[in-house]
Design an enzyme around this catalytic site. Structure first.
Site, mmCIF file in Angstrom:
data_model
loop_
_atom_site.group_PDB
_atom_site.id
_atom_site.type_symbol
_atom_site.label_atom_id
_atom_site.label_comp_id
_atom_site.label_asym_id
_atom_site.label_seq_id
_atom_site.Cartn_x
_atom_site.Cartn_y
_atom_site.Cartn_z
ATOM 1 N N THR A 538 82.501 59.211 135.804
ATOM 2 C CA THR A 538 81.774 58.807 134.611
ATOM 3 C C THR A 538 82.795 58.505 133.512
ATOM 4 O OG1 THR A 538 81.622 60.983 133.542
ATOM 5 C CG2 THR A 538 80.014 60.499 135.277
ATOM 6 N N GLU A 589 95.238 61.229 138.499
ATOM 7 C CA GLU A 589 96.290 60.211 138.498
ATOM 8 C C GLU A 589 95.812 58.906 137.882
ATOM 9 O OE1 GLU A 589 99.646 59.002 138.388
ATOM 10 O OE2 GLU A 589 99.748 60.596 139.887
ATOM 11 N N VAL A 592 95.816 57.363 133.794
ATOM 12 C CA VAL A 592 96.806 56.464 133.192
ATOM 13 C C VAL A 592 97.398 55.613 134.311
ATOM 14 C CG1 VAL A 592 98.860 56.276 131.755
ATOM 15 C CG2 VAL A 592 97.400 58.310 131.552
ATOM 16 N N ALA A 594 95.769 53.482 136.389
ATOM 17 C CA ALA A 594 94.880 53.258 137.543
ATOM 18 C C ALA A 594 95.483 53.886 138.799
ATOM 19 C CB ALA A 594 94.587 51.779 137.728
ATOM 20 N N GLY A 648 85.716 40.479 134.011
ATOM 21 C CA GLY A 648 85.443 41.903 134.117
ATOM 22 C C GLY A 648 86.625 42.798 133.808
ATOM 23 N N ASP A 662 91.514 53.679 123.872
ATOM 24 C CA ASP A 662 91.739 53.925 125.289
ATOM 25 C C ASP A 662 93.234 54.120 125.567
ATOM 26 O OD1 ASP A 662 90.811 53.971 128.121
ATOM 27 O OD2 ASP A 662 92.073 52.192 128.258
ATOM 28 N N LYS A 666 95.302 57.627 126.802
ATOM 29 C CA LYS A 666 96.263 57.645 127.908
ATOM 30 C C LYS A 666 97.620 58.189 127.442
ATOM 31 C CE LYS A 666 94.081 53.781 130.347
ATOM 32 N NZ LYS A 666 94.175 52.349 130.725
#
Length: 804
Positions: A538, A589, A592, A594, A648, A662, A666
């Site tokens: 989520t 993991e 930050v 991906a 996207g 965001d 991170k």
């Protein structure tokens, strides 16, 4: 001759007794010479005990007694149980009048179950023209005077058996009552629960039988009880020594005394399934089988007695006093474990003897209790014993560590002198889970990882599909079975203890139910699921409130949700404290970078003592694409932004990316990995959205994207030659202090630099350390996209699975 013994479930009404008759018919047709030993049918013994208890308490028992009689007669025409029913009527009436009963009376009551069983089968066989002789073992097996658990007098019993079988031999099948015997006064005695096996082995010994075949309701002896461990495997062959260990430590289909008469005459024992009797079952012989762990046995209906006291330190003879007091009351101890210097002794006794054992010890240690040398004598009733037969102490750490990871803390354990069997005492409500955990570990069956996934949007949905598609290959390659037992969104959840499949989307729509986190925990506990992992896919701050509860209930955590690591530093510490206390892990993991191995790298560097001096990079794949493209191409800012939205790369409301929060989160996560106590408010964030466009609906903002063109065109043109724009996070300063400096900003960097060379939607991170000096460690790769992020979460799951 072969001795065939049939258990109660094999003889139950319907398919059971019909199948037993068919087995005997088949053996007679094949010319086999057999003797049959029977238990009471179905639930007969338990029924008789219940009626006896009711009668002793002057409760109404006649209705249950009539139901008992009806079951025994069932549809069997012509069988005469008048004598047996009359005996029971008189015994129950007498007990009801007295309000109590002795062990002698109980033996008389219980003995009728085997008599009814043998009389019935004898009649059925004779009606089928198979010569059968009802044999009451009370005329054969003579015992001492102990009721309830009598010991046979071998010499006399053997003489009776041989004489009887000389008289009834040849084509006649002796149908013998198991479990029951008589003493020298011709009073009925019993050989203890499951004593029918003992009767059969005694007959096999006296008659020097070719084989004893024990027919049960399972296909043999398994590596664990199949009713408790679904992955249990059948054992093809065992030695008598191993079988004896299994019997002693609670294997239900063996009696602790059964093996000894067979060993004396080297008579093989075969455990067979009445309902699948063509199966070869498990063969037990004198031949040694391969070394190694054979099986898990369970002792239930036991209690743990604890005797504690600092005053016992250095006192000799404490153990002797314990055993003497218990022996005087004829109480046997099966497992014992002693604390250092006799300051504490714990041992296992039968549950129904626990109160008497405690009383005997209180009497023995009364002076010590008065002087407070003994501080406590207590009973813990809700316990079970798990014995690992063949377990070498040199490898015991593996199942033990697996238990601890699953929050099963043994109350005590011990091992045999040879060090090849280990017994653990666990709480009864943890037995099922403990068995599955140990079994999976020691038999190297695929370790089952039970996963609950919260959130099934782009990342969550992709992850679920990845797990389902890869599960078989991972199990084959890694011996890890990934089982998704629950999938939930913010409103509904679906459950399946055996695992959800590719149709999960339709199931959550059609079968999803409202839930709370407590429902997820309850489902896992009720189904004894081990190796639990909760996955948070989520973006919810509210959901992070569940983390502590999940950890306390045995879940490891994996999260793509960045919120938990960027809440207050107080919560951050509280979360780590809960993880340490419960020995759980939390992997994130993908918070930050991906799927890039950034957090792992920083953790390893920091733990190894490397002094990290700066971390700088392009943290957002969305903004990476935006400024990489805008810097290289002669297009308007709004056009490139719209393209990023269409592909996207951004959130539906791109302001969530453009505001810089965001990237700030991170950066804060990395700061905290370095043990810095920064809060979110410490971050200097350059918001890329003009103030007048920060409020209002997303649709309004999207209509005004062109308002951004002039602003960013000026920024682009103000750069030095061969420079490009990058939106970066920068952690710098003296990072050995309590806090570092955190900046999130738009910068212009040389196109030839590592930051300047990043392409597409890639992320890039520069890690500067004291050892590496001006040459940073560079980690670069795809920093956005649901597939990449899902694959990163998947990697965390596998890391947890392999560590556990």
């Amino acid at each position: 001759m072969k001795v065939l013994k049939f258990g109660g479930k094999s003889l139950a009404n319907g398919k059971g007794i019909q199948t037993v008759v068919s087995i005997i018919e088949d053996k007679v047709r094949n010319g086999e010479k057999i003797t049959v030993v029977l238990s009471a049918r179905g639930n007969t013994t338990n029924d008789l005990e219940e009626i006896l208890e009711k009668a002793s308490k002057n409760e109404s028992y006649l209705e249950q007694l009539e139901a008992f009689k009806k079951y025994q007669l069932s549809d069997f025409v012509g069988v005469d149980f008048t004598r047996e029913f009359s005996i029971l009527d008189k015994l129950f009436e007498g007990v009801s009048l007295l309000g109590d009963y002795s062990k002698r009376i109980k033996d008389q009551v219980l003995s009728q179950g085997e008599v009814l069983s043998a009389k019935l089968l004898t009649q059925i066989l004779n009606e089928k023209n198979i010569k059968a002789n009802f044999t009451d073992s009370r005329t054969l097996i003579i015992t001492d005077g102990q009721f309830g658990d009598a010991q046979p007098l071998d010499k006399l019993s053997k003489k009776n058996v041989i004489h009887h079988f000389q008289k009834y031999n040849g084509t006649t099948i002796n149908v013998v009552t198991g479990f029951i015997a008589s003493n020298t006064k011709n009073e009925t005695t019993t050989l203890g629960r499951n004593g029918s096996n003992y009767t059969a082995s005694l007959l096999a010994n006296y008659l020097e039988a070719e084989e004893l075949q024990n027919f049960t309701h399972v296909n043999g002896i398994y590596t664990a009880n199949p009713d408790l461990v679904s992955d249990a495997k059948k054992i093809e062959k065992l030695s008598f020594a191993e079988a004896n260990e299994l019997a002693y430590f609670g294997a239900n289909i063996l009696h602790a005394k059964t093996i000894i008469p067979l060993i004396e005459k080297d008579i093989p024992l075969r455990i067979l399934n009445t309902f699948d009797y063509k199966n070869q079952g498990t063969l037990i012989t004198s031949e040694s089988s391969e070394k190694g762990i054979k099986s898990l046995s369970v002792l239930e209906d036991v209690a743990l007695i604890n005797l504690e006291g600092r005053g016992l330190l250095g006192k000799a003879g404490v153990d002797a006093r314990i055993f003497r007091a218990l022996a005087y009351k004829n109480i046997s101890v099966s497992i014992i474990s002693q604390g250092s210097s006799e300051r504490g002794v714990g041992f296992i006794v039968e549950a129904d003897k626990a109160k008497e054992a405690k009383s005997a010890l209180e009497q023995e240690f009364e002076p010590d209790l008065h002087k407070r040398d003994v501080s406590n004598i207590s009973i813990e009733r809700e316990v079970s014993v798990i014995s690992i037969i063949g377990q070498d102490l040199s490898t015991f750490h593996k199942p033990y560590n697996a238990l601890i990871k699953n929050q099963v803390i043994p109350l005590l354990f011990n091992n045999t002198i040879a060090g090849k069997n280990v017994s653990l005492v666990v709480r009864k409500n943890q037995l099922h889970r403990a068995l599955n955990v140990i079994h999976g570990e020691i038999f190297e069956i695929s370790k089952k990882i039970n996963i609950a996934i919260f959130g099934h949007g782009l990342v969550g949905g992709t992850l679920i599909d990845q797990i389902i598609q890869s599960a078989r290959q991972i199990e084959k390659r890694k011996k890890i079975y990934l089982n998704i037992f629950s999938i939930a969104n913010s409103k509904k959840a679906i459950f399946n203890k055996k695992g959800l499949g590719a149709d999960w989307k339709s199931k959550i729509q059609k079968e999803g139910v409202s839930y709370t986190i407590e429902d997820i925990v309850k489902f896992a506990n009720e189904n004894h699921l081990e190796n639990l992992i909760a996955i948070d896919n989520t973006a919810s701050r509210e959901f992070t409130n569940n983390y502590l509860g999940l950890i306390d209930n045995g879940f490891d955590l994996v999260s793509s949700n960045k919120v938990a690591n960027t809440l207050s530093f107080e919560f951050y510490k509280q979360l780590r404290s809960a993880l340490e206390k419960n020995q759980k892990q939390y992997l994130y993991e993908t918070n930050v970078g991906a799927g890039l191995p950034l957090i792992d790298t920083i953790k390893l560097l920091h733990l190894s003592g490397e002094n990290i001096t700066r971390i700088k990079g392009v943290f957002s794949g969305s903004l990476s694409y935006l400024f990489n493209t805008f810097s290289e191409e002669e297009r308007s800012f709004s056009e490139v932004l719209q393209e990023a939205i269409n592909k996207g790369f951004t959130e539906p409301d791109p302001r969530e990316d453009l505001c810089g929060n965001d990237v700030g989160r991170k950066l804060l996560i990395l700061a905290r990995e370095l043990d810095l106590s920064n809060e979110f408010v410490d971050i200097n964030i350059q918001n890329l959205i003009p103030e007048e466009l920060r409020k209002g609906e997303a649709t309004e903002f999207l209509e005004k994207l062109k308002d951004l063109d002039i602003i960013y065109q000026k920024v682009k043109e103000a750069q030095q030659p061969n420079h490009v724009l990058r939106y970066i996070g920068d952690l710098w300063g003296d990072l050995s202090r309590e806090k570092g400096n955190l900046d999130v900003k738009l910068v212009s960097v040389p196109k030839s630099s590592s930051l300047g060379q990043v392409k597409g939607s890639d992320s890039i991170f520069e890690i500067y350390t004291e050892s590496y000096g001006d040459q940073p460690i560079v980690i670069q790769g795809a920093g956005a996209g649901s597939r990449v992020t899902a694959r990163g979460v998947f990697g965390d799951i596998l890391r947890l699975a392999e560590k556990g």
